[in-house]
Scaffold this motif. Sequence first.
Motif, PDB file in Angstrom:
ATOM      1  N   SER A  15      -5.095   2.228  -2.234  1.00  0.00           N
ATOM      2  CA  SER A  15      -3.880   2.547  -1.491  1.00  0.00           C
ATOM      3  C   SER A  15      -3.108   1.315  -1.049  1.00  0.00           C
ATOM      4  N   GLN A  16      -3.773   0.164  -0.887  1.00  0.00           N
ATOM      5  CA  GLN A  16      -3.063  -1.046  -0.457  1.00  0.00           C
ATOM      6  C   GLN A  16      -1.957  -1.410  -1.442  1.00  0.00           C
ATOM      7  N   TYR A  18      -0.956   0.877  -4.021  1.00  0.00           N
ATOM      8  CA  TYR A  18      -0.494   2.112  -4.663  1.00  0.00           C
ATOM      9  C   TYR A  18      -0.822   2.131  -6.153  1.00  0.00           C
ATOM     10  N   LYS A  47       3.799   7.743  -0.495  1.00  0.00           N
ATOM     11  CA  LYS A  47       3.894   6.539   0.329  1.00  0.00           C
ATOM     12  C   LYS A  47       2.992   6.668   1.551  1.00  0.00           C
ATOM     13  N   LYS A  49      -0.319   6.763   2.830  1.00  0.00           N
ATOM     14  CA  LYS A  49      -1.584   6.303   2.230  1.00  0.00           C
ATOM     15  C   LYS A  49      -2.722   7.304   2.417  1.00  0.00           C
ATOM     16  N   GLU A  53      -4.734   8.662  -0.909  1.00  0.00           N
ATOM     17  CA  GLU A  53      -6.185   8.548  -1.089  1.00  0.00           C
ATOM     18  C   GLU A  53      -6.859   9.887  -1.391  1.00  0.00           C
TER      19      GLU A  53
END
Length: 86
Positions: A15-16, A18, A47, A49, A53
Amino acid sequence: MSLNVPKVISVKPISQEYSLIVCFSNGITKKVSLLKKLDESVYENLKDKILFEQVQVDPGGYGISWNDDIDMSEYELWNIGEEITI
């Protein structure tokens, strides 16, 4: 016409940045960046997160999905991903 695209075996979100690490049934692993996709209205909710995830492999490996509204086919993942070695 058979496209012979391998099925998705597993998906791991990063997620950091994408992106996704997607393992296919032919043994190939690809990194799929979704940064550009986030500008498309269908993907803009990713967007978040926490939602990003929650990605899961669809039954049969025919793609991935986050919820009933956001998904991506194995064909698109295969074509936009870059092969990596893990």
